[in-house]
Design a protein around this motif. Structure first.
Motif, PDB file in Angstrom:
ATOM      1  N   ALA A  89       1.573   6.652  -6.821  1.00 45.78           N
ATOM      2  CA  ALA A  89       0.293   7.789  -7.295  1.00 45.78           C
ATOM      3  C   ALA A  89       0.853   9.246  -7.093  1.00 45.78           C
ATOM      4  CB  ALA A  89      -0.794   7.477  -6.398  1.00 45.78           C
ATOM      5  N   ARG A  90       1.543   9.419  -5.897  1.00 50.11           N
ATOM      6  CA  ARG A  90       2.045  10.778  -5.772  1.00 50.11           C
ATOM      7  C   ARG A  90       3.219  11.326  -6.999  1.00 50.11           C
ATOM      8  NH1 ARG A  90       2.235   9.191  -0.285  1.00 50.11           N
ATOM      9  NH2 ARG A  90       4.616   8.540  -0.568  1.00 50.11           N
ATOM     10  N   LEU A  91       4.022  10.264  -7.312  1.00 47.38           N
ATOM     11  CA  LEU A  91       4.806  10.683  -8.359  1.00 47.38           C
ATOM     12  C   LEU A  91       4.264  10.829  -9.710  1.00 47.38           C
ATOM     13  CD1 LEU A  91       7.896  11.142  -9.160  1.00 47.38           C
ATOM     14  CD2 LEU A  91       8.074   8.440  -9.670  1.00 47.38           C
ATOM     15  N   SER A  92       3.354   9.942  -9.958  1.00 46.64           N
ATOM     16  CA  SER A  92       2.617  10.151 -11.170  1.00 46.64           C
ATOM     17  C   SER A  92       1.838  11.432 -11.361  1.00 46.64           C
ATOM     18  CB  SER A  92       1.529   8.888 -11.566  1.00 46.64           C
ATOM     19  OG  SER A  92       2.450   7.699 -11.476  1.00 46.64           O
ATOM     20  N   LYS A  93       1.121  11.677 -10.021  1.00 40.90           N
ATOM     21  CA  LYS A  93       0.321  13.000  -9.927  1.00 40.90           C
ATOM     22  C   LYS A  93       1.344  14.164 -10.205  1.00 40.90           C
ATOM     23  CE  LYS A  93      -2.658  15.463  -7.212  1.00 40.90           C
ATOM     24  NZ  LYS A  93      -3.601  15.442  -5.880  1.00 40.90           N
ATOM     25  N   TYR A  94       2.371  13.989  -9.653  1.00 40.01           N
ATOM     26  CA  TYR A  94       3.428  15.328  -9.652  1.00 40.01           C
ATOM     27  C   TYR A  94       3.857  15.643 -11.392  1.00 40.01           C
ATOM     28  CZ  TYR A  94       7.176  18.480  -8.747  1.00 40.01           C
ATOM     29  OH  TYR A  94       8.181  19.512  -8.802  1.00 40.01           O
ATOM     30  N   ASN A 139      12.984  14.284  -7.414  1.00 37.05           N
ATOM     31  CA  ASN A 139      13.800  13.233  -7.013  1.00 37.05           C
ATOM     32  C   ASN A 139      13.470  12.728  -5.553  1.00 37.05           C
ATOM     33  OD1 ASN A 139      15.419  13.212  -9.163  1.00 37.05           O
ATOM     34  ND2 ASN A 139      16.684  14.878  -8.410  1.00 37.05           N
ATOM     35  N   VAL A 140      12.773  13.530  -4.700  1.00 31.46           N
ATOM     36  CA  VAL A 140      12.147  13.325  -3.425  1.00 31.46           C
ATOM     37  C   VAL A 140      11.302  12.147  -3.492  1.00 31.46           C
ATOM     38  CG1 VAL A 140      11.189  14.066  -1.376  1.00 31.46           C
ATOM     39  CG2 VAL A 140      13.015  15.475  -2.296  1.00 31.46           C
ATOM     40  N   LEU A 141      10.287  12.431  -4.253  1.00 31.76           N
ATOM     41  CA  LEU A 141       9.259  11.469  -4.708  1.00 31.76           C
ATOM     42  C   LEU A 141       9.836  10.050  -5.213  1.00 31.76           C
ATOM     43  CD1 LEU A 141       6.419  13.912  -6.160  1.00 31.76           C
ATOM     44  CD2 LEU A 141       6.624  12.902  -3.817  1.00 31.76           C
ATOM     45  N   MET A 142      10.831   9.998  -6.172  1.00 35.31           N
ATOM     46  CA  MET A 142      11.228   8.955  -6.636  1.00 35.31           C
ATOM     47  C   MET A 142      12.120   8.331  -5.356  1.00 35.31           C
ATOM     48  SD  MET A 142      12.553  10.269 -10.352  1.00 35.31           S
ATOM     49  CE  MET A 142      13.314   8.792 -10.747  1.00 35.31           C
ATOM     50  N   LYS A 143      12.836   9.015  -4.779  1.00 31.61           N
ATOM     51  CA  LYS A 143      13.618   8.354  -3.550  1.00 31.61           C
ATOM     52  C   LYS A 143      12.339   7.745  -2.643  1.00 31.61           C
ATOM     53  CE  LYS A 143      17.865   9.393  -4.215  1.00 31.61           C
ATOM     54  NZ  LYS A 143      18.772   8.160  -4.538  1.00 31.61           N
ATOM     55  N   ASP A 144      11.269   8.330  -2.562  1.00 32.32           N
ATOM     56  CA  ASP A 144      10.270   7.478  -1.791  1.00 32.32           C
ATOM     57  C   ASP A 144       9.873   6.395  -2.344  1.00 32.32           C
ATOM     58  OD1 ASP A 144      10.413   9.665   0.125  1.00 32.32           O
ATOM     59  OD2 ASP A 144       8.791  10.724  -0.790  1.00 32.32           O
ATOM     60  N   VAL A 145       9.570   6.289  -3.656  1.00 34.01           N
ATOM     61  CA  VAL A 145       9.167   5.072  -4.340  1.00 34.01           C
ATOM     62  C   VAL A 145      10.178   4.094  -4.353  1.00 34.01           C
ATOM     63  CG1 VAL A 145       8.501   4.348  -6.673  1.00 34.01           C
ATOM     64  CG2 VAL A 145       7.675   6.531  -6.004  1.00 34.01           C
ATOM     65  N   GLU A 146      11.580   4.533  -4.512  1.00 31.69           N
ATOM     66  CA  GLU A 146      12.735   3.453  -4.381  1.00 31.69           C
ATOM     67  C   GLU A 146      12.535   2.784  -3.174  1.00 31.69           C
ATOM     68  OE1 GLU A 146      16.209   5.449  -5.796  1.00 31.69           O
ATOM     69  OE2 GLU A 146      15.462   5.531  -7.801  1.00 31.69           O
ATOM     70  N   ASP A 161       0.833  -1.127  -0.009  1.00 30.24           N
ATOM     71  CA  ASP A 161      -0.175  -0.059  -0.045  1.00 30.24           C
ATOM     72  C   ASP A 161       0.767   1.135  -0.003  1.00 30.24           C
ATOM     73  OD1 ASP A 161      -2.189  -1.835   0.086  1.00 30.24           O
ATOM     74  OD2 ASP A 161      -2.435  -1.641   2.349  1.00 30.24           O
ATOM     75  N   ASP A 162       2.001   1.345   0.801  1.00 33.62           N
ATOM     76  CA  ASP A 162       2.924   2.377   0.694  1.00 33.62           C
ATOM     77  C   ASP A 162       3.353   2.509  -0.467  1.00 33.62           C
ATOM     78  OD1 ASP A 162       2.195   2.529   3.340  1.00 33.62           O
ATOM     79  OD2 ASP A 162       4.025   1.580   4.173  1.00 33.62           O
ATOM     80  N   LEU A 163       3.827   1.461  -1.180  1.00 31.25           N
ATOM     81  CA  LEU A 163       4.411   1.729  -2.347  1.00 31.25           C
ATOM     82  C   LEU A 163       3.410   2.266  -3.441  1.00 31.25           C
ATOM     83  CD1 LEU A 163       6.915   1.312  -4.459  1.00 31.25           C
ATOM     84  CD2 LEU A 163       6.131  -1.044  -4.658  1.00 31.25           C
ATOM     85  N   GLU A 164       2.250   1.698  -3.516  1.00 30.04           N
ATOM     86  CA  GLU A 164       1.182   2.264  -4.462  1.00 30.04           C
ATOM     87  C   GLU A 164       0.924   3.606  -4.273  1.00 30.04           C
ATOM     88  OE1 GLU A 164      -1.800  -0.194  -3.851  1.00 30.04           O
ATOM     89  OE2 GLU A 164      -1.111  -1.867  -5.105  1.00 30.04           O
TER      90      GLU A 164
END
Length: 467
Positions: free
Chosen positions: A192-197, A346-353, A185-188
């Motif tokens: 979603a936040r990265l895609s929206k941005y 990059n912050v959002l991508m780091k969260d995703v990674e 759920d956290d990954l999804e």
């Protein structure tokens, strides 16, 4: 007391020695024959703690600890294993056993616990000192029963070892299952936040756009430097053109002005020659003078035109410099905005990674614990199952007789010495010297008939009786 005295005492008291020895041996044989026979069955189990786990493929370093064998002994002799043996053999369901339990405990407690305690009292565990083999022995009066109990302990020990290994894995698997769902759920949510941005800022690839805009900024910076140089040069020429037309390089380098100057010089030379030969009212004089004035007027007009052209060029260069500077400022702001966007992305991508790594690690661990929790593989195997013994282990008549001979001899010697000390006799010359505290000058053999020996012995003091 020396050896000779000790030997004389034993020879005199040999009846006590032999009677004691015979009595001890006889009692030992009688007791050994009267004691009920006890049978002993042994089952050997092998601990396969060397190598790798057949399910996970991992080595088993925890089983190489010094206390591993002691731990296994404690598991075998635990009450839990004993209760499992009672249940597997269905001992608590026997009416005779229930009756014995009621007679022994008065109905207090449970039959299972009472039987487990009895089994553990007759259980013997012998671990090997130089190998990974453990011998499980059980003693009893029935050969078939002791073999069945020994094998039951080995089987239940194998089963409980699997249970002790599998149950923690099952609990860990349940925990990792919940964690896997939460991390998914956290990954999804992070994706979603990265895609929206990206959609809000129209970003397809931040790195490529940043490279293009950075190159454009560098190009505008180069153009600005060139435009600044050209503007400075144009301003200098404008200032020189305003201060002195003849000194201006643009005026000096103009071919039209040079031709006008040449023509003006020729016309002035011609006018000077005519003015010396002709009067001012002469037509050639007037014509030559008019030509010179015309060329001078053309030269001034062309010079003024060239100066104005230099000024216009300076203005154009200044405007171009301002335009390039403005474009560069706008491009710099654009690059800064892209940098800010990239940093946020990059912050959002780091969260995703991070969410992806955590999810992968927990998923891998969950899969491993799930496999381990469903595995029925055991590192304990039965090496030699117990068989019903054909001979009793106790009592050992031959060993008991040998021990009776040894201890009976010691007891007979002790009783002989005790009888001698309670009724001391003179056995040798040294006994006489010790008793009277006088030196013995000589000895004499005195042989008397048996009937007179008793009378003579009564005449002597008790401590000086002859042997």
């Amino acid at each position: 007391m020396d050896f000779a005295q000790f030997f004389l005492i034993l020879r005199a008291r040999q009846r006590v020695l032999w009677i004691t020895l015979a009595t001890v041996v006889a009692l030992t044989v009688a007791v050994s024959l009267l004691l009920p026979k006890t049978y002993k069955a042994t089952s050997s189990v092998l601990l396969n703690f060397k190598g790798v786990d057949p399910v996970t493929g991992l080595t088993l370093p925890g089983q190489l600890l010094p206390g591993y064998m002691a731990t296994q002994n404690d598991i075998i002799t635990s009450k839990n294993v004993a209760l499992r043996v009672v249940d597997s053999l269905k001992l608590a369901q026997s009416p005779a056993v229930v009756e014995q339990f009621n007679d022994a405990t008065g109905g207090k407690g449970t039959v299972r616990d009472w039987l487990a305690e009895l089994l553990l009292k007759k259980l013997e565990i012998v671990p090997s000192k130089e190998s990974s083999v453990i011998e499980i022995s059980f003693k009893g009066a029935d050969p078939q029963f002791v073999a069945a109990v020994a094998n039951a302990f080995a089987d239940e020990y194998q089963k409980i070892s699997i249970q002790l290994k599998v149950e923690p894995m099952k609990k860990a698997s349940e925990y990792f299952s919940a964690q896997t769902k939460q991390l998914r759920d956290d990954l999804e949510a992070a994706q979603a936040r990265l895609s929206k941005y990206q959609q809000e800022h129209g970003i397809v690839s931040v790195d490529n756009r940043l490279d293009v805009e950075s190159a454009r900024l560098a190009d505008l910076s180069t153009q600005l430097v060139v435009a600044q140089g050209q503007a400075m040069e144009a301003t200098s020429r404008q200032q020189m053109a305003k201060t002195g037309d003849a000194e201006s390089p643009d005026v000096a380098n103009s071919m039209l002005i040079q031709n006008l100057k040449v023509n003006l010089g020729l016309a002035e030379s011609k006018f000077a020659d005519i003015s010396q030969r002709l009067a001012p009212n002469h037509p050639q004089y007037i014509s030559s003078k008019a030509e010179v004035e015309k060329l001078r007027a053309d030269l001034r007009a062309q010079t003024t035109l060239t100066s104005n052209s230099v000024s216009n060029n300076a203005q154009i260069m200044s405007q171009r410099e301002g335009a390039v500077r403005a474009a560069m400022g706008a491009q710099k702001a654009k690059v800064l905005e892209l940098n800010r966007t990239r940093d946020e992305m990059n912050v959002l991508m780091k969260d995703v990674e991070s969410a992806q790594h955590a999810f992968d690690a927990v998923s891998q661990r969950f899969a491993q614990t799930k496999v381990e929790g469903s595995s029925e593989q055991s590192d304990i195997s039965v090496l030699n199952p117990a068989t019903p013994p054909t001979e009793a282990s106790n009592p050992k008549v031959v060993l008991n007789v040998l021990l009776a001979v040894f201890f009976g001899t010691l007891l007979g010697l002790g009783l002989s010495l005790l009888a001698e000390f309670m009724n001391r006799r003179v056995r040798s010359e040294r006994d006489l010297a010790d008793a009277l505290n006088i030196p013995v000058l000589g000895t004499m053999e005195w042989k008397t008939p048996a009937r007179r020996r008793g009378k003579l012995a009564g005449l002597l003091p008790n401590r000086l009786r002859l042997n």
